[in-house]
Design a protein around this motif. Sequence first.
Motif: not given
Length: 285
Positions: A211-212, A240-241, A264-267
């Motif tokens: 993540h991130h 995520h993210d 959807s936090s993955n962009r």
Amino acid sequence: QVIGYESSIHFGKSNHTILDNVYVKNGKKYNINGFNYHGFQNRIINSYVSNSQSCGIRMAGSSHLIQNVYACSSGSPNMDYYISIYGGLIGVGNHIIRNCIVKRDPDDSHSGHGISVKSKGKDLHYTLIENCEIEEVSQAIELRHSQVKYSIVRNVIATSAKGNKTVSNLITFRDGTSFNTVENCISKGINTGVKFTMNIKEDKGQQDGGHHNRVKNSVFINTKVIISVKGINGTALQSHDNEFINCTFYSAQNLYRLDTDFPSSNRFINCIFSNIKNEVLRNGK
């Protein structure tokens, strides 16, 4: 030149040591072994490692430099790791791997880990991997375990002459690794561009997938899958993210291969997609 032995060159408890212009081959376990949680500021430069059965270069501790190294397999030595670096008990990492070439023989019986960054339960932050070329390796760059953070991977090229039937990946975000940046990289003819995978038995207490993390200004050409999310020895966890910024994805069979949802936090930001045949491949089907 050193040929054979279980660990052909062993750092022991050494710090501030330089290996320059060494040729190491056929280590029964490790070619160069610097696994010492208290290891500090050791250097391996201008050197060649080949055909160890476990790992070409294995280092733990803090602030090591691996530069201008050619790591390869020839024939079928079942070579597992080519360059592998771990955390330690002094500092939090700060390793540099620069200007290295990793080349696996396509006939080798092990699919291989190219450059692997693994915490082993120790904080491992601020690793820099830059200006490297990796060929025919399953996990070209692997950031592994939730204690691996703030790594920068840039100017790396991963290729496969075997085409995208191989299991190679440009970057693997393994387990809960986070806040890493991959930029200005190229993958060509490999199976998967970006892989999120996790092993909850290995990274104990893990709550999330990768993540991130950010992938920026990179190009993926002729892949089977652009993004894969996959579990090992258990249920896949959501990643995520994560962000993909200014990337180009050209000629792929599938945008996703998913064992769980990719929220959807993955962009994707300002990316180009061209000649992508399918959107989602779920559970390998």
